[in-house]
Enzyme design. Structure first.
Site, mmCIF file in Angstrom:
data_model
loop_
_atom_site.group_PDB
_atom_site.id
_atom_site.type_symbol
_atom_site.label_atom_id
_atom_site.label_comp_id
_atom_site.label_asym_id
_atom_site.label_seq_id
_atom_site.Cartn_x
_atom_site.Cartn_y
_atom_site.Cartn_z
ATOM 1 N N HIS A 1 0.860 -1.014 -0.012
ATOM 2 C CA HIS A 1 0.143 -0.115 -0.029
ATOM 3 C C HIS A 1 0.876 1.187 -0.121
ATOM 4 C CE1 HIS A 1 0.882 -0.554 4.398
ATOM 5 N NE2 HIS A 1 0.788 0.786 4.414
ATOM 6 N N HIS B 1 1.769 -0.605 15.129
ATOM 7 C CA HIS B 1 0.737 0.533 14.884
ATOM 8 C C HIS B 1 -0.370 0.140 15.731
ATOM 9 C CE1 HIS B 1 2.845 2.764 11.860
ATOM 10 N NE2 HIS B 1 2.900 1.906 11.059
ATOM 11 N N HIS C 1 -5.877 -1.907 4.722
ATOM 12 C CA HIS C 1 -5.355 -0.601 3.732
ATOM 13 C C HIS C 1 -4.823 -1.242 2.560
ATOM 14 C CE1 HIS C 1 -1.932 -0.948 6.225
ATOM 15 N NE2 HIS C 1 -1.559 0.229 6.105
ATOM 16 N N HIS D 1 4.784 7.277 2.289
ATOM 17 C CA HIS D 1 5.700 6.063 2.238
ATOM 18 C C HIS D 1 5.071 5.013 1.197
ATOM 19 C CE1 HIS D 1 3.127 4.450 5.674
ATOM 20 N NE2 HIS D 1 2.938 3.423 5.051
ATOM 21 N N GLU E 1 8.113 1.423 4.144
ATOM 22 C CA GLU E 1 7.950 0.847 5.489
ATOM 23 C C GLU E 1 7.827 -0.689 5.037
ATOM 24 O OE1 GLU E 1 3.569 0.360 6.245
ATOM 25 O OE2 GLU E 1 3.906 0.059 8.467
ATOM 26 N N TYR F 1 10.009 1.565 9.658
ATOM 27 C CA TYR F 1 10.007 2.870 8.691
ATOM 28 C C TYR F 1 11.613 3.203 8.498
ATOM 29 C CZ TYR F 1 5.122 3.227 8.930
ATOM 30 O OH TYR F 1 3.849 3.271 8.727
#
Lengths: 117, 308
Positions: free
Chosen positions: B153, B247, B200, B215, B266, B256
């Site tokens: 993503h 997260h 996501h 990112h 990431e 990251y």
């Protein structure tokens, strides 16, 4: 550690040492004893891309790596406005935090909100 | 996938120096470098991806993202969504087949946050690298670096995130999986969108300037692999951003770092899943520290503010 060049931050006069094969931001992080310097020159992407470590070199010789044209125009570069993460000193330098810097870190509304707290 | 948009297909990233960028994406992230095209762009894929490529690097004066592309079911879907995008009011451009090697016609469109996206229906499928699809072994032995398995993503920064969420939801069938809301200001601060079961496929954070790139993210198989990526970041003195950590948003395990041109990457593992009937997961802006860094629970100015 080989003898480096003396980098002085105007107007405070804070100084640190930086070799010819390391960039100013790396040297600044290595020094680690000058929080005022680190506060003045934020550490961002360290690749010439994000623009947060924008400084102005007032005096001295140096070479640079490639920097994002969005943050450093050809005119900036000619006038000595550069990104600390892409500056390799070739003599003692006198630098200042770029007075016109629009620091992207402080432009985020999320951060502004958090800072207002 | 209600509108026939299946998944992320590729991202084209601008780099300041191609040689160091190729070494980073190939030897550190461990993507497979497939080839260089006649324009000097370099193509990569994660080893589990069946497509010919998923990451394209282009040398330019400014780093950042040129566009992110999504694959649709077929040519009829591509034509239908193209018309929908025109009707919605997007600036729409058709890029002929072959402009990216191995990729069919692409429909490029802009968005309220200033990002460019593309749809395509066809791309050469070269199969999972090193294992194929007939009695495949578990993994190929010749992988490098972090052994990134796939492009997963992008997180993008821009001003009108509500506008882009509306565009991607209403025209392309994206589902809002998670969000960050500032109730006091009645403002959505971040939006995580999916067309799949993932938490996501693309995400947005509200930011003053349009069209920014936070990112590109690549999937790893395990937390152990995220820690191994952290070791490689130290071994090769790669510019670390933050991590390894977890997260709160999506609950992925993550680290990251920056490519040599300052674009953030990431690598992550795990994370929540989303079905079409799932309610939106909401984090309050007052809990943003925990939402982003679940363990430290402290905001980090560089993570929030540094983009290309």
């Amino acid at each position: 550690m080989a003898e480096g060049h003396r980098i002085t931050l105007a107007p405070e006069g804070l100084a640190f040492s930086c070799g010819e094969e390391e960039n100013l931001l790396q040297a600044l992080q290595r020094v680690g004893v000058a929080p005022a310097l680190l506060a003045a020159i934020p550490v961002g992407c360290r690749g010439g891309g994000c623009g947060v470590c924008r400084i102005h070199v007032r005096a001295g010789e140096y070479r640079t790596g490639r920097m994002s044209r969005k943050h450093i125009s050809e005119a900036d570069e000619t006038a000595g406005t550069v990104l600390a993460c892409r500056v390799f000193p070739e003599s003692d330098l006198e630098i200042e935090v770029d007075p016109s810097a629009a620091n992207p870190i402080t432009r985020s509304p999320t951060i502004a909100k958090q800072q207002r707290g | 996938m209600q509108k026939g948009v299946m998944r992320p297909g590729h991202v084209q990233i601008r780099v300041l120096d191609m040689e160091t960028a190729v070494a980073h994406y190939r030897d550190r992230l461990g993507l497979i470098h497939t080839h260089t095209d006649s324009q000097g762009r370099n193509y990569f894929k994660g080893w589990t991806e069946i497509d010919a490529f998923s990451v394209v690097l282009r040398e330019a004066d400014e780093p950042g993202m040129d566009f992110m592309a999504l694959k649709v079911l077929d040519a009829a879907t591509l034509a239908a969504r193209k018309q929908d995008l025109i009707d919605y009011g997007c600036q729409v451009e058709t890029i002929p087949a072959g402009e990216l090697d191995g990729c069919g016609e692409r429909v490029r469109f802009d968005s309220p946050t200033g990002h460019w996206f593309e749809l395509f229906a066809e791309k050469e499928q070269t199969g999972k690298w090193g294992v194929g699809d007939r009695n495949p072994d578990a993994w190929p032995e010749d992988l490098k670096g972090m052994k990134a398995t796939r492009f997963d993503h992008c997180l993008l920064y821009g001003d009108d995130i509500d506008g882009t969420v509306d565009l991607l939801s209403s025209v392309l069938g994206f589902q809002l999986a998670e969000q960050v809301r500032d109730e006091e200001a009645d403002l959505r601060v971040a939006a995580f969108l999916t067309v799949s079961m993932k938490a996501h496929d693309v995400a947005f954070v509200r930011h003053e300037e349009k069209g920014k790139f936070h990112h590109a993210s690549f999937y790893l198989s395990s937390w152990e692999d995220v820690l191994r990526a952290a070791d490689l970041i130290s071994m090769h003195d790669i510019a670390l951003d933050i991590g390894p950590t977890r997260h709160g948003l999506t609950h992925g395990q993550t680290i990251y770092f920056f490519d040599p041109s300052g674009n953030r990457n990431e690598v992550f593992s795990g994370g929540d899943y989303t079905y079409p009937d799932h309610p939106v997961v909401t984090w309050d802006a007052s809990q943003l520290g925990k939402a982003i860094f679940y363990h430290d629970r402290q905001l980090n100015e560089r993570f929030l503010g540094v983009v290309t």
